[in-house]
Design an enzyme around this catalytic site. Sequence first.
Site, mmCIF file in Angstrom:
data_model
loop_
_atom_site.group_PDB
_atom_site.id
_atom_site.type_symbol
_atom_site.label_atom_id
_atom_site.label_comp_id
_atom_site.label_asym_id
_atom_site.label_seq_id
_atom_site.Cartn_x
_atom_site.Cartn_y
_atom_site.Cartn_z
ATOM 1 C CB VAL A 125 -1.075 -0.069 1.473
ATOM 2 C CG1 VAL A 125 -1.681 1.153 1.218
ATOM 3 C CG2 VAL A 125 -1.645 -1.204 1.315
ATOM 4 C CG ASP A 126 2.941 4.966 -1.882
ATOM 5 O OD1 ASP A 126 3.394 4.752 -0.744
ATOM 6 O OD2 ASP A 126 3.137 5.555 -3.058
ATOM 7 C CB THR A 127 -1.542 6.575 1.554
ATOM 8 O OG1 THR A 127 -1.978 5.272 1.820
ATOM 9 C CG2 THR A 127 -2.459 7.767 1.867
ATOM 10 C CB SER B 236 -4.442 4.421 -0.785
ATOM 11 O OG SER B 236 -4.287 4.987 0.420
ATOM 12 N N GLY B 237 -2.817 3.723 -3.299
ATOM 13 C CA GLY B 237 -2.679 2.514 -4.139
ATOM 14 C C GLY B 237 -2.698 1.320 -3.198
#
Length: 189
Positions: free
Chosen positions: A65-67, A101-102
């Site tokens: 996850v990346d935000t 987010s991804g």
Amino acid sequence: MSAPPAPPLLLASTSPQRRAILTQLEIPFEVVAPDYDEEPGTGPTEGAAGKAHAVQPDDRPVLGVDTEVLFEGELLGKPANESEAEAMLEALAGRTHAVVSGLCLRTIAWEEIHSETTLVTFRGLAPRELAHYIASGEWEGRAGGYAIQGLGASLVERIEGDFLNVVGLPGSLLVRLLAARFPGVYGFG
């Protein structure tokens, strides 16, 4: 007869917020620090995929996850110091920004990459309120310079979308993916 325990997700992150969200949702997980260097200019889906690909799946799914905070077409990273944090928060005051987010969920056999966007509107902030928040130090290490799950909640007038996404993991999206890919295994679907 009870079902066997769900295999823990391999969380490709050392974020305490992501650990707290998975614990809250009662999703078993193990933390694996990803060997991944974030490159400036990459978006959250690329970051999530990069983190997930830095961890080798086995019989357990990998979650990356990346935000990011997006304001007026610009990604707001983590402020380096108090003056950067103050400038970010002054810009966001009384306005709406997006938290994007991804999320990458992968196994040996398949991969799902999605994004989730939540709109956050800050209320107007008096200089004293801004100074109080900056003095708290909560802005440190936070994209956009605030943490909605803490004192930063006092800056927010409203949100549209998944609250957990703003904290750092799009919980609703993850639950939907687990329900579709692993019906009943994690308690969803």
